[in-house]
Scaffold this motif. Structure first.
Motif, PDB file in Angstrom:
ATOM      1  N   LYS A 283      27.213  48.943  48.664  1.00 17.79           N
ATOM      2  CA  LYS A 283      26.327  49.773  47.847  1.00 17.79           C
ATOM      3  C   LYS A 283      24.975  49.084  47.718  1.00 17.79           C
ATOM      4  CE  LYS A 283      28.968  49.501  44.174  1.00 17.79           C
ATOM      5  NZ  LYS A 283      29.483  49.615  42.770  1.00 17.79           N
ATOM      6  N   ARG A 284      23.975  49.852  47.378  1.00 18.47           N
ATOM      7  CA  ARG A 284      22.632  49.313  47.197  1.00 18.47           C
ATOM      8  C   ARG A 284      22.510  48.641  45.831  1.00 18.47           C
ATOM      9  NH1 ARG A 284      18.550  54.117  48.787  1.00 18.47           N
ATOM     10  NH2 ARG A 284      17.015  52.459  48.464  1.00 18.47           N
ATOM     11  N   VAL A 285      21.763  47.560  45.785  1.00 19.66           N
ATOM     12  CA  VAL A 285      21.490  46.856  44.542  1.00 19.66           C
ATOM     13  C   VAL A 285      20.131  47.318  44.036  1.00 19.66           C
ATOM     14  CG1 VAL A 285      21.115  44.618  43.443  1.00 19.66           C
ATOM     15  CG2 VAL A 285      22.839  44.864  45.254  1.00 19.66           C
ATOM     16  N   THR A 286      20.096  47.926  42.880  1.00 15.01           N
ATOM     17  CA  THR A 286      18.848  48.398  42.302  1.00 15.01           C
ATOM     18  C   THR A 286      18.527  47.595  41.053  1.00 15.01           C
ATOM     19  OG1 THR A 286      19.994  50.099  41.005  1.00 15.01           O
ATOM     20  CG2 THR A 286      19.201  50.728  43.189  1.00 15.01           C
TER      21      THR A 286
ATOM     22  N   GLY B  66      25.972  44.371  33.201  1.00 15.02           N
ATOM     23  CA  GLY B  66      24.672  44.474  33.854  1.00 15.02           C
ATOM     24  C   GLY B  66      24.736  44.011  35.288  1.00 15.02           C
ATOM     25  N   GLY B  67      23.644  44.221  35.986  1.00 17.35           N
ATOM     26  CA  GLY B  67      23.615  43.858  37.387  1.00 17.35           C
ATOM     27  C   GLY B  67      24.483  44.789  38.223  1.00 17.35           C
ATOM     28  N   THR B  68      24.812  44.336  39.407  1.00 19.51           N
ATOM     29  CA  THR B  68      25.603  45.135  40.351  1.00 19.51           C
ATOM     30  C   THR B  68      26.762  44.305  40.878  1.00 19.51           C
ATOM     31  OG1 THR B  68      23.669  46.414  41.060  1.00 19.51           O
ATOM     32  CG2 THR B  68      25.559  46.383  42.542  1.00 19.51           C
ATOM     33  N   VAL B  69      27.935  44.910  40.923  1.00 18.32           N
ATOM     34  CA  VAL B  69      29.104  44.297  41.549  1.00 18.32           C
ATOM     35  C   VAL B  69      29.432  45.125  42.783  1.00 18.32           C
ATOM     36  CG1 VAL B  69      31.514  43.639  41.314  1.00 18.32           C
ATOM     37  CG2 VAL B  69      29.959  43.446  39.356  1.00 18.32           C
ATOM     38  N   ALA B  70      29.451  44.498  43.948  1.00 21.35           N
ATOM     39  CA  ALA B  70      29.666  45.209  45.211  1.00 21.35           C
ATOM     40  C   ALA B  70      30.584  44.390  46.106  1.00 21.35           C
ATOM     41  CB  ALA B  70      28.332  45.467  45.904  1.00 21.35           C
ATOM     42  N   ASN B  71      31.203  45.064  47.058  1.00 22.23           N
ATOM     43  CA  ASN B  71      32.045  44.396  48.041  1.00 22.23           C
ATOM     44  C   ASN B  71      31.255  44.093  49.310  1.00 22.23           C
ATOM     45  OD1 ASN B  71      34.456  44.509  46.490  1.00 22.23           O
ATOM     46  ND2 ASN B  71      34.743  46.645  47.099  1.00 22.23           N
TER      47      ASN B  71
ATOM     48  N   GLU C  73      18.207  45.453  49.674  1.00 20.73           N
ATOM     49  CA  GLU C  73      19.059  46.127  48.702  1.00 20.73           C
ATOM     50  C   GLU C  73      20.531  46.163  49.097  1.00 20.73           C
ATOM     51  OE1 GLU C  73      17.378  49.961  48.016  1.00 20.73           O
ATOM     52  OE2 GLU C  73      15.993  49.218  46.490  1.00 20.73           O
ATOM     53  N   GLU C  74      20.837  46.074  50.394  1.00 14.39           N
ATOM     54  CA  GLU C  74      22.224  46.099  50.853  1.00 14.39           C
ATOM     55  C   GLU C  74      22.663  44.809  51.529  1.00 14.39           C
ATOM     56  OE1 GLU C  74      23.397  49.425  53.238  1.00 14.39           O
ATOM     57  OE2 GLU C  74      22.490  50.890  51.902  1.00 14.39           O
ATOM     58  N   TRP C  75      21.813  43.772  51.509  1.00 18.38           N
ATOM     59  CA  TRP C  75      22.124  42.585  52.305  1.00 18.38           C
ATOM     60  C   TRP C  75      21.938  41.306  51.508  1.00 18.38           C
ATOM     61  CZ3 TRP C  75      24.164  42.465  57.184  1.00 18.38           C
ATOM     62  CH2 TRP C  75      24.178  43.670  57.887  1.00 18.38           C
TER      63      TRP C  75
ATOM     64  N   ILE D  85      25.456  40.539  41.551  1.00 18.38           N
ATOM     65  CA  ILE D  85      24.021  40.300  41.685  1.00 18.38           C
ATOM     66  C   ILE D  85      23.306  40.793  40.440  1.00 18.38           C
ATOM     67  CG2 ILE D  85      21.988  40.618  43.147  1.00 18.38           C
ATOM     68  CD1 ILE D  85      25.237  41.808  44.557  1.00 18.38           C
ATOM     69  N   GLY D  86      22.338  40.007  39.963  1.00 16.74           N
ATOM     70  CA  GLY D  86      21.539  40.423  38.818  1.00 16.74           C
ATOM     71  C   GLY D  86      22.204  40.170  37.488  1.00 16.74           C
ATOM     72  N   ARG D  87      23.166  39.267  37.449  1.00 14.02           N
ATOM     73  CA  ARG D  87      23.869  38.947  36.205  1.00 14.02           C
ATOM     74  C   ARG D  87      23.815  37.436  36.017  1.00 14.02           C
ATOM     75  NH1 ARG D  87      29.819  41.264  35.577  1.00 14.02           N
ATOM     76  NH2 ARG D  87      28.652  43.187  35.990  1.00 14.02           N
ATOM     77  N   THR D  88      22.763  36.962  35.351  1.00 15.15           N
ATOM     78  CA  THR D  88      22.596  35.532  35.143  1.00 15.15           C
ATOM     79  C   THR D  88      23.751  34.938  34.363  1.00 15.15           C
ATOM     80  OG1 THR D  88      20.208  35.937  35.074  1.00 15.15           O
ATOM     81  CG2 THR D  88      20.968  33.794  34.322  1.00 15.15           C
TER      82      THR D  88
END
Length: 529
Positions: A130-133, A106-111, A64-66, A97-100
């Protein structure tokens, strides 16, 4: 092969040299020309923006974080070596992540806040802020790929006619040569090619609806990619292998796994082989946790042998406010002949039931055994091998009056064959925790009882005739009076005998004692705190 978006002259120069370079020598792997992925397909594939558009790569979510990706994406001189310093990336890196379809929400945007490179190949682990759920991470393959095996590859790189595509692409490849740290890939279709932007993307196999990571895109010929020389027909690629370092990947990605939770909020814990065994039987036991807010987590046992990180992933199997807030006693054990463990629960309303199978997707096949005021009196329960039946565990119950019973034919049809082990005994009402395990090598399992005053005792070889001996492994007044929850399992290694005791302490720390035996507990391994 860091996929570099050609928005500067420097990038154009890299592309030009890439076209002239020979495969697997100086050309860093770079985009997948293939089919456009449908929404939600291969959602574990991530898009990396490095330096605000200076570079673009792909990656794969492994926890979830990697993420895992190519080290070349972060190298000072991409294509001239994959050496990367550990720590924060030099350029700001954003992962989607999670945005085809990148044009949608949608999905997650993280640094990306930390890099952990692998020095012997073009590979780096990248920790997110951040965690990707809502996205299932790709599994890590421990089995080496074989020449001729078919794999899927995916990435966000350029295609044959798109310079900066907005949608994930995928294609099928066949494995060629398998070397010590890499494997070569050849496309199954004429238009399959790994291009710029696909660097760091995953190569994976599909097994029964789940996906298992095999390699990470490193170098490619880029034949057929937009911007390549029309005469260049080399479409082969080379990926960094992951199977031989799968344990290292799990160790890195599980470093902060347990510390993310506030363990003071853990209400119940149960261990067992819930998620199945890994290739070669190396996986350690899983841990099921019910939290005070009614949510529940399943921590999957790790396949590596690092004692500090016994679990490799967390799966949220129940949300806050669920019916698990009504659980009053929980134990894990084998209640069918399937070889997979389940969970037996005593509920607040007096119901006793068993879920014969528990996995990453939740709870399956609940069997109700009893529903009465009598079972409201069952204060503590534990499952263990207390009879000669080696396929199914028995249920041992400590009642509110201090008496104890064993149900020696517990299965999906109910609890039967009650044997009263002790009559009502006020002193036994002081028992705070009970759990079952294999510590002394007896023909049947041992019972561990932690009393309110910290005294902790081991009763070896319990059977239908009762308790035959008592060994104190912690004295009266010991620090174990602060042990709030105990569970027994193989957390040091798969099928470890003697078993380990895992404890959630009153202050929220979590630790376990490996290899407890008749001489008591030995070294403590601190997991949280």
């Amino acid at each position: 092969m860091p996929a570099i978006r050609p928005r500067t002259a420097w990038v154009t120069g890299v592309l030009a040299s890439a076209v002239a370079a020979s495969l697997l020598t100086s050309l860093p792997a770079n985009a997948v020309v293939g089919e456009k992925a449908k929404d939600g397909t291969y959602a574990f594939t991530a898009k990396l923006d490095i330096g605000g558009g200076q570079r673009s790569c792909s990656a794969a979510l492994v926890e979830e974080e990697w993420l895992i990706t190519a080290a070349n994406c972060f190298a000072d001189n991409p294509g001239q070596g994959a050496k990367v310093a550990a720590g924060a990336p030099k350029l700001k890196t954003t992962a989607t992540i999670g945005r085809t379809d990148l044009t949608r929400d949608g999905g997650t945007v993280a640094n990306v806040v930390e890099l952990v490179p692998r020095d012997d190949r073009d590979l780096v682990m990248a920790r997110l802020d951040k965690r990707v759920t809502g996205v299932a991470p790709v599994g890590i393959g421990f089995n080496a790929s074989l020449p001729g095996e078919d794999l899927w590859v995916s990435g966000y790189g350029r295609t044959k006619d798109e310079w900066v595509p907005d949608r994930l692409h995928y294609a099928k490849y066949t494995v060629g040569a398998v070397k010590d740290t890499s494997l070569s890939l050849t496309g199954k279709s004429n238009d399959a090619s790994v291009c710029q932007g696909d660097t760091g993307g995953p190569a994976f196999r599909e097994i029964g609806g789940r996906y298992e990571l095999v390699g990470v895109h490193s170098m490619s010929g880029q034949g057929g990619c937009f911007g390549s020389d029309e005469a260049d027909t080399n479409k082969d690629a080379s990926d960094a292998r992951v199977d031989d370092i799968a344990g290292w990947i799990q160790t890195v990605s599980s470093r902060n796994l347990l510390s993310r939770a506030n363990w003071k909020n853990a209400a119940h814990m149960a261990s067992g082989y819930f998620t199945g065994n890994s290739a070669g039987g190396k996986r350690r036991m899983d841990l099921f946790v019910v939290w005070k807010d009614g949510s529940a987590s399943l921590y999957q046992g790790a396949d590596h042998n690092d004692p500090k990180y016994p679990f490799s992933a967390e799966y949220k199997v129940a949300a806050a406010g669920s019916y698990w807030k009504d659980a009053r006693a929980v134990t894990g054990g084998s209640f069918t002949d399937s070889g997979s463990d389940g969970i037996t629960v005593r509920w607040a309303n007096g119901k006793l039931s068993t879920y014969t199978h528990v996995d990453q997707n939740g709870f399956h096949d609940e069997k109700e055994h009893a529903y009465s005021d009598t079972w409201k009196r069952a204060r503590l329960i534990t499952a263990g091998r207390y009879t000669a039946n080696n396929l199914r565990d028995d249920l041992l119950v400590l009642w509110d009056d201090g008496s104890t019973s064993m149900y020696s034919d517990t299965d999906t049809n109910g609890v039967r064959k009650e044997s009263q082990l002790t009559k009502a005994d006020k002193s036994w009402t002081e028992a705070a925790q009970i759990t079952s395990g294999e510590f002394t090598g007896k023909k049947t399992a041992d019972l561990v009882i932690r009393w309110n005053d910290g005294n902790t005792s081991l009763f070896p070889g319990v059977d239908t005739a009762g308790y035959h001996d008592r060994i104190r492994i912690r004295p009266d007044g010991s620090a174990w009076k602060n042990a709030q929850i105990l569970t027994v399992g193989s957390f040091t290694a798969a099928a470890n005998r003697p078993n380990d005791i895992l404890i959630r302490w009153a202050d929220g720390n979590v630790s376990y004692y490996p290899g407890v035996d008749a001489s008591g507990t030995h070294s403590e391994v601190q997991l949280v705190g």
